[in-house]
Enzyme design. Sequence first.
Site, PDB file in Angstrom:
ATOM      1  N   GLU A 312       0.813  -1.215   0.000  1.00  0.00           N
ATOM      2  CA  GLU A 312       0.000   0.000   0.000  1.00  0.00           C
ATOM      3  C   GLU A 312       0.850   1.270   0.000  1.00  0.00           C
ATOM      4  O   GLU A 312       0.612   2.187   0.779  1.00  0.00           O
ATOM      5  CB  GLU A 312      -0.960  -0.009   1.192  1.00  0.00           C
ATOM      6  CG  GLU A 312      -1.912  -1.191   1.163  1.00  0.00           C
ATOM      7  CD  GLU A 312      -2.994  -1.157   2.236  1.00  0.00           C
ATOM      8  OE1 GLU A 312      -2.739  -0.635   3.327  1.00  0.00           O
ATOM      9  OE2 GLU A 312      -4.092  -1.673   1.959  1.00  0.00           O
ATOM     10  N   ASP A 385      -8.186  -9.101   3.889  1.00  0.00           N
ATOM     11  CA  ASP A 385      -7.946  -8.004   4.826  1.00  0.00           C
ATOM     12  C   ASP A 385      -9.007  -7.916   5.925  1.00  0.00           C
ATOM     13  O   ASP A 385      -9.893  -7.069   5.854  1.00  0.00           O
ATOM     14  CB  ASP A 385      -7.919  -6.679   4.048  1.00  0.00           C
ATOM     15  CG  ASP A 385      -7.523  -5.499   4.920  1.00  0.00           C
ATOM     16  OD1 ASP A 385      -7.064  -5.741   6.042  1.00  0.00           O
ATOM     17  OD2 ASP A 385      -7.684  -4.348   4.474  1.00  0.00           O
ATOM     18  N   GLU A 413     -12.573  -2.490  12.136  1.00  0.00           N
ATOM     19  CA  GLU A 413     -12.489  -1.739  10.876  1.00  0.00           C
ATOM     20  C   GLU A 413     -13.583  -2.132   9.885  1.00  0.00           C
ATOM     21  O   GLU A 413     -14.139  -1.275   9.210  1.00  0.00           O
ATOM     22  CB  GLU A 413     -11.118  -1.956  10.246  1.00  0.00           C
ATOM     23  CG  GLU A 413     -10.975  -1.269   8.906  1.00  0.00           C
ATOM     24  CD  GLU A 413      -9.613  -1.498   8.254  1.00  0.00           C
ATOM     25  OE1 GLU A 413      -8.729  -2.087   8.899  1.00  0.00           O
ATOM     26  OE2 GLU A 413      -9.455  -1.084   7.097  1.00  0.00           O
TER      27      GLU A 413
HETATM   28  C1  BDP Z   1      -6.150  -2.145   5.958  1.00  0.00           C
HETATM   29  C2  BDP Z   1      -6.443  -0.770   6.469  1.00  0.00           C
HETATM   30  C3  BDP Z   1      -5.299   0.183   6.328  1.00  0.00           C
HETATM   31  C4  BDP Z   1      -4.052  -0.456   6.905  1.00  0.00           C
HETATM   32  C5  BDP Z   1      -3.808  -1.792   6.240  1.00  0.00           C
HETATM   33  C6  BDP Z   1      -2.665  -2.587   6.861  1.00  0.00           C
HETATM   34  O1  BDP Z   1      -7.560  -0.281   5.779  1.00  0.00           O
HETATM   35  O2  BDP Z   1      -5.648   1.369   6.974  1.00  0.00           O
HETATM   36  O3  BDP Z   1      -2.956   0.386   6.746  1.00  0.00           O
HETATM   37  O4  BDP Z   1      -4.919  -2.610   6.372  1.00  0.00           O
HETATM   38  O5  BDP Z   1      -2.941  -3.555   7.549  1.00  0.00           O
HETATM   39  O6  BDP Z   1      -7.081  -2.998   6.551  1.00  0.00           O
HETATM   40  O7  BDP Z   1      -1.495  -2.257   6.649  1.00  0.00           O
END
Ligand code: BDP
Length: 737
Positions: A312, A385, A413
């Site tokens: 990301e 996720d 989340e």
């Molecule tokens: C996702 C989240 C994000 C996190 C990412 C992570 O939306 O904010 O940075 O995972 O785990 O679930 O790195």
Amino acid sequence: MRRIFQCNLFILLTFFFTFTVPVQAEDGYDLWLRYPPVVEPKLRKAYQQQLGDIVVEAASPVLVAATSELQRGLGGLLTKPIAVGKKLTNKALVIGTPANSPLIASLNLSTRLAVLGNEGYLIEQTQINKRDVTVIAANSDVGVLYGSFQLLRLLQTQQSIKKISYTSVPRLQHRVINHWDNLNRVIERGYAGLSLWDWGTLPDYKSQRYVDYARINASLGINGTVINNVNADPRVLSDQFLQKIAALADVFRPYGIKVYLSINYNSPRLFGDLETGDPLDPRVAKWWQERTKKVYEYIPDFGGYLVKANSEGQPGPQDYQRDHADGANMLAAALKPYGGVVFWRAFVYHPDIGDRFRGSYDEFKPLDGKFADNVILQVKNGPIDFQPREPYSALFSAMEKTNMMMEFQVTQEYFGFATHLAYQGPLFEESLRTETYAKGEGSTIGNILEGKVFNTQRAGTKHTGMAAVINPGTDRNWTGHPFIQSSWYAFGRMAWDHHMSAEAAAEEWLRMTFSNDKKFIEPVKKMMLSSREAGVNYRSPLGLTHLYSQGDHYGPAPWTATMERADWNATYYHRAAKDGIGFNRTQSGSNAVAQYPQILAKQYADVKTVPEDLLLWFHHVSWDHKMQSGRSLWDELVHKYYEGVEQVRSMQHEWDALESFIDAERFAQVKALLKVQERDAVIWRDSCVLYFQTFSGKPIPTGYEQPKHDLEYYKTLARTRYVPEPWHPASSSRVLK
Ligand code: BDP
């Protein structure tokens, strides 16, 4: 007249307070460490008779912490002052290790303690010098601390301790919580206020909250905390911040909790020292060695680094054409002289992969066996996720020669943030008990984590662990929704012993947090145990996933289709069309099933044997596909969405009937939040059912309440919805770059 009136008023008020306000006001701050008097008179008497003063013969910081917790806890539970001394008295509670307590040493416990390792403990009623005593003994002070919390837990949950002989050993080594706290105190996906760490006043002011935070975690046996966001700000390694972090570490140390830091892989560049972050460049390795040395000067028992690399948008070794093992091993070498470890996250999904499900496995499987022995791969429970339900991440059954640890999420989340009630115990349990068949039966995820399944891990260097992303913030009750506390609790207890059931954890939590009254516990436990499934049902039943509005992760937008990356779109995940719905991951599709051990691969690949709750994860099936219930897939889907809403409504009814059992504050808060949850559940249900109906072309079967609005209404709502999320992505690291 006035006297009569005053007198009557007095009687009236006395009556009111005696009979209509049965419980004290509570704000949730004390979580499960409230220690109210034991209500049951016989039991209280029995405890009072068995437990006298505390006898402790040494004064290490950890023993002082254990003693003060026992004093506070027993004082409250038994409603009597508890003295502390060094001399043996009648009915004493003797705590210590054979090394620092001659009284414990006199019991010759060495064989029994030998199997308890560094953190296990023994609680026993016995005799010393012909006096009746209860002892909490261990090989280390931290074991004594954990035993103290366990004794208190037994009393808090009203268990008998008569003739007690109890031992416990953690099954996993690293039991860690991950904060996603930015240095500006905004918590990514936090929902419960600002970060607990007040950087402005540290290191000089050490808030009592830090101590209470440590107590809460130690009571569960959590022994590590990563205090900052995985999307890491490089400044966390600056001297300025290390000084502040050292002050936190000083507070946590007496509670057996080590501090870890999330680091930015490009720190050498972002500090302005080098123009590269290439792990194989000796200057980079040297930079990390020197910084790490500095870290240990500030925090001698520092735990290590948590790394989100090439994920990301975060930097990582692949920016320099190196792989994850190169990247992790360089950091591991810098930490090795001090006994530190690297938690290297496996949460990666490159834009060019066809199926995001496959991403992490495809990148990491070829690296199995290449990681240094102080690297632990930290893997989210599912391949995507933290979705309400995912199949397990196939990495768990595939990485035979790599230390592996679990990453769960307590933070809700994808479960309605701090607004919805969604106890995560059942999700943890389901995941830990999943049979992978990696080495035949018994190869559950829990056993894999414990290191019991693959014996190819290099002897003597095996690291095991479990982590959870957690959301406590400055909200008075720490977590926003009071029931998020229960997931924190369940995580800690299951990290200690993955065999513990979600039900047992819920029951302990309820007894300690609210009441020991069965009439309260049973219905609320039922609510808790159904709450995760309710969340699955009204959002994404039968193996659907990720139908959220992009970015906010709160409300539904299954129609999202125009984002630049394919896997940011909800349509990518559900693939609804006239012919059916679901993602084909069998051989004729992305073949992600092949990542699982053969027995499972076969089971998942066959539409007749795949568990129905995972169906649409693996298959694209027609709307008429016949389900086990006899319904068509369409009817079953509708049924599940409606069931989810009904489950929330029953939670509301259950809760409404329980007003008299608990304090008015927490009762009212949960009641109000359940109302919001019901509203949101209906929005989820109607948005999804109406949208999928545009493909199935079938009616909502008779007998179900019809949506109050049309699809356009829900689409507009999604665009304008207020999302209760204080998080925004402007972390300082992004500004720095
Ligand atoms: C996702 C989240 C994000 C996190 C990412 C992570 O939306 O904010 O940075 O995972 O785990 O679930 O790195």
